[in-house]
Design an enzyme around this catalytic site. Structure first.
Site, PDB file in Angstrom:
ATOM      1  N   HIS A 156       0.793  -1.233   0.000  1.00 35.92           N
ATOM      2  CA  HIS A 156       0.000   0.000   0.000  1.00 35.92           C
ATOM      3  C   HIS A 156       0.823   1.281   0.000  1.00 35.92           C
ATOM      4  O   HIS A 156       0.263   2.369  -0.064  1.00 35.92           O
ATOM      5  CB  HIS A 156      -0.931   0.019   1.214  1.00 35.92           C
ATOM      6  CG  HIS A 156      -0.197   0.325   2.492  1.00 35.92           C
ATOM      7  ND1 HIS A 156       0.535  -0.615   3.161  1.00 35.92           N
ATOM      8  CD2 HIS A 156      -0.072   1.473   3.194  1.00 35.92           C
ATOM      9  CE1 HIS A 156       1.082  -0.062   4.226  1.00 35.92           C
ATOM     10  NE2 HIS A 156       0.733   1.203   4.277  1.00 35.92           N
TER      11      HIS A 156
HETATM   12  C1  UD1 Z   1      -2.116   5.432   6.140  1.00 32.29           C
HETATM   13  C2  UD1 Z   1      -0.812   5.895   6.785  1.00 32.29           C
HETATM   14  C3  UD1 Z   1       0.255   4.832   6.592  1.00 32.29           C
HETATM   15  C4  UD1 Z   1      -0.200   3.487   7.090  1.00 32.29           C
HETATM   16  C5  UD1 Z   1      -1.505   3.150   6.409  1.00 32.29           C
HETATM   17  C6  UD1 Z   1      -2.058   1.821   6.851  1.00 32.29           C
HETATM   18  C7  UD1 Z   1      -0.303   8.290   6.792  1.00 32.29           C
HETATM   19  C8  UD1 Z   1       0.524   9.333   6.181  1.00 32.29           C
HETATM   20  N1  UD1 Z   1      -0.318   7.107   6.179  1.00 32.29           N
HETATM   21  O1  UD1 Z   1      -1.917   5.340   4.750  1.00 32.29           O
HETATM   22  O2  UD1 Z   1       1.416   5.209   7.318  1.00 32.29           O
HETATM   23  O3  UD1 Z   1       0.773   2.519   6.809  1.00 32.29           O
HETATM   24  O4  UD1 Z   1      -2.456   4.174   6.708  1.00 32.29           O
HETATM   25  O5  UD1 Z   1      -3.230   1.538   6.167  1.00 32.29           O
HETATM   26  O6  UD1 Z   1      -0.908   8.532   7.813  1.00 32.29           O
HETATM   27  N2  UD1 Z   1      -9.634   4.485   2.482  1.00 32.29           N
HETATM   28  C9  UD1 Z   1     -10.762   3.717   2.583  1.00 32.29           C
HETATM   29  N3  UD1 Z   1     -11.220   3.414   3.840  1.00 32.29           N
HETATM   30  C10 UD1 Z   1     -10.605   3.836   4.959  1.00 32.29           C
HETATM   31  C11 UD1 Z   1      -9.455   4.626   4.833  1.00 32.29           C
HETATM   32  C12 UD1 Z   1      -8.967   4.932   3.600  1.00 32.29           C
HETATM   33  O7  UD1 Z   1     -11.348   3.310   1.597  1.00 32.29           O
HETATM   34  O8  UD1 Z   1     -11.091   3.531   6.060  1.00 32.29           O
HETATM   35  C13 UD1 Z   1      -9.101   4.810   1.132  1.00 32.29           C
HETATM   36  C14 UD1 Z   1      -9.388   6.201   0.693  1.00 32.29           C
HETATM   37  O9  UD1 Z   1      -9.723   6.153  -0.643  1.00 32.29           O
HETATM   38  C15 UD1 Z   1      -8.048   6.915   0.850  1.00 32.29           C
HETATM   39  C16 UD1 Z   1      -7.047   5.785   0.660  1.00 32.29           C
HETATM   40  O10 UD1 Z   1      -7.701   4.628   1.156  1.00 32.29           O
HETATM   41  O11 UD1 Z   1      -7.906   7.934  -0.066  1.00 32.29           O
HETATM   42  C17 UD1 Z   1      -5.760   5.978   1.390  1.00 32.29           C
HETATM   43  O12 UD1 Z   1      -5.987   6.266   2.763  1.00 32.29           O
HETATM   44  P1  UD1 Z   1      -5.072   7.320   3.542  1.00 32.29           P
HETATM   45  O13 UD1 Z   1      -5.611   7.506   4.897  1.00 32.29           O
HETATM   46  O14 UD1 Z   1      -4.843   8.502   2.679  1.00 32.29           O
HETATM   47  O15 UD1 Z   1      -3.663   6.661   3.653  1.00 32.29           O
HETATM   48  P2  UD1 Z   1      -3.155   5.165   3.730  1.00 32.29           P
HETATM   49  O16 UD1 Z   1      -2.581   4.823   2.404  1.00 32.29           O
HETATM   50  O17 UD1 Z   1      -4.186   4.264   4.303  1.00 32.29           O
END
Ligand code: UD1
Length: 371
Positions: free
Chosen positions: A213
């Site tokens: 990821h």
């Molecule tokens: C975040 C953390 C990362 C951690 C990871 C674990 C930061 C900078 N990054 O990255 O360190 O390793 O979490 O997962 O804090 N989304 C969903 N459902 C959710 C949450 C997110 O569908 O409950 C989708 C959304 O489209 C979002 C994307 O996942 O845009 C990425 O989520 P985001 O919170 O931006 O960062 P992670 O890649 O999850």
């Protein structure tokens, strides 16, 4: 504010994203078991789905968050700013004696920054880790959080060395072990009672478990194409189980590669899994291939071989003493290495010092002495 030796201490434990929940669960439990501490869980809502968040509260036997800030996804600035604005309000209303943050996600940075400016002491659990790679958002979050925290709780010797090199006063730093391993030790038996292997029709030690990821791997088209090739090469030899992170799933769609992904025979493409199911799959895997931070540590403790598809790690003990190896996202090399690991059987290695299931208690004892 309630202070003074022996007087009650109100702690706000911050969780935001998936890797935070298994760290705060043992801490909340240890605070609750101590007569001096009143423990509250604040969930920023950085992760918000059933599968990225809610299931962890149930499986880790945590109470519902006492406060939920509902910030959701966004750019780094948007997400960090929303957490800060909402958490400032929380501090004004709750008036805690301590804010505890874990790990390196945006919520960690945002809440520590707000707390320190309100003169509320901050404890950072998993302090001192450094990848040396400032292009990772997590590295910036670690550096800033450590530089403003009052209590720094460290999981491995490299963290002690990094903080010493950065001039952090010794009195602020505590080598306590790894709270994520506390959760693993506590829930390992329960994980063994899940039916995930049978559900997927998998034999122990017969499959590769994959997670990916990191933006550096999945936000670039070349990275995602290399991931596809890697999955194809690995799945040609044995089953590959791939619980897919929402970010990664979205990117396969964005780059028009979703059909090719779904077409790979022998690939078990799954929604994100619960803590217990994932723990069970990790423990029984032939090899784990990942770009996660925490999985490097969990596989080290479980003595399961792990290939980490990154150029660096902030957790060098998993390489020096554990089962972890770094590897570039090079499909042919990964496939060769995975095939070789199979012939070697179970990995050796040792649990790093103080990864023993008692890190949370050490943290609570240290805070009891200092507050
Ligand atoms: C975040 C953390 C990362 C951690 C990871 C674990 C930061 C900078 N990054 O990255 O360190 O390793 O979490 O997962 O804090 N989304 C969903 N459902 C959710 C949450 C997110 O569908 O409950 C989708 C959304 O489209 C979002 C994307 O996942 O845009 C990425 O989520 P985001 O919170 O931006 O960062 P992670 O890649 O999850």
């Amino acid at each position: 504010m309630i202070r003074g030796n022996g007087s009650p201490v109100k702690v706000l434990n911050v969780v935001g994203a998936r890797p935070n929940f298994m760290k705060v669960a043992p801490l909340h439990r240890a605070f609750e078991a101590h007569p001096r501490f009143v423990s509250r869980i604040v969930h920023t809502g950085q992760h918000y789905d059933e599968r990225m968040s809610d299931i962890f509260f149930r499986q880790l036997e945590m109470p519902e968050p006492h406060l939920y800030l509902g910030v959701g996804s966004g750019t780094h600035a948007e997400q960090t700013a929303r957490v800060m604005t909402a958490f400032e309000q929380v501090l004004a209303e709750e008036r805690p004696d301590l804010v505890l943050v874990v790990g390196d996600v945006n919520s960690t940075l945002a809440c520590s920054l707000v707390a320190v400016k309100q003169h509320v002491p901050v404890a950072h659990v998993e302090a001192g880790l450094r990848s040396g790679d400032r292009s990772m958002p997590e590295e910036i979050n670690r550096i800033v959080t450590d530089s403003i925290s009052d209590f720094l709780f460290v999981t491995e010797q490299s963290g002690m060395d990094n903080l010493a090199a950065e001039g952090v006063p010794k009195e602020k730093v505590f080598f306590v072990g790894n709270v994520m391993i506390d959760a693993l030790v506590q829930f390992r038996e329960k994980a063994a009672r899940t039916t995930i292997l049978d559900d997927l029709g998998l034999d122990p030690a017969s499959y590769v478990l994959m997670t990916m990821h990191r933006p550096a791997n999945v936000d670039r088209e070349e990275g995602l194409a290399a991931l596809l090739e890697t999955l194809e090469a690995l799945a040609a030899r044995r089953p590959v189980v791939f619980p897919i992170h929402p970010r990664t799933r979205n990117r396969f769609g964005d780059f028009g590669m979703a059909d090719r992904l779904e077409a790979i025979a022998n690939l078990r493409l799954l929604e994100p899994l619960g803590y217990l199911e994932f723990l069970r799959l990790m423990e029984q895997a032939a090899v784990v291939v990942t770009d996660s931070g925490g999985i490097q540590e969990e596989t080290t403790f479980l003595k399961v071989p792990c290939l980490t598809l990154r150029e660096n790690t902030e957790r060098p003990v998993t390489i020096d003493q554990g089962t972890n190896e770094l590897m570039p996202l090079d499909p042919a090399r990964i496939a060769r290495r995975v095939a070789a690991i199979r012939t070697n059987g179970r990995a050796h290695g040792a649990a790093p010092p103080l990864w023993d299931g008692h890190a949370a208690r050490r943290i609570v004892d240290a805070l009891d002495t200092r507050l």
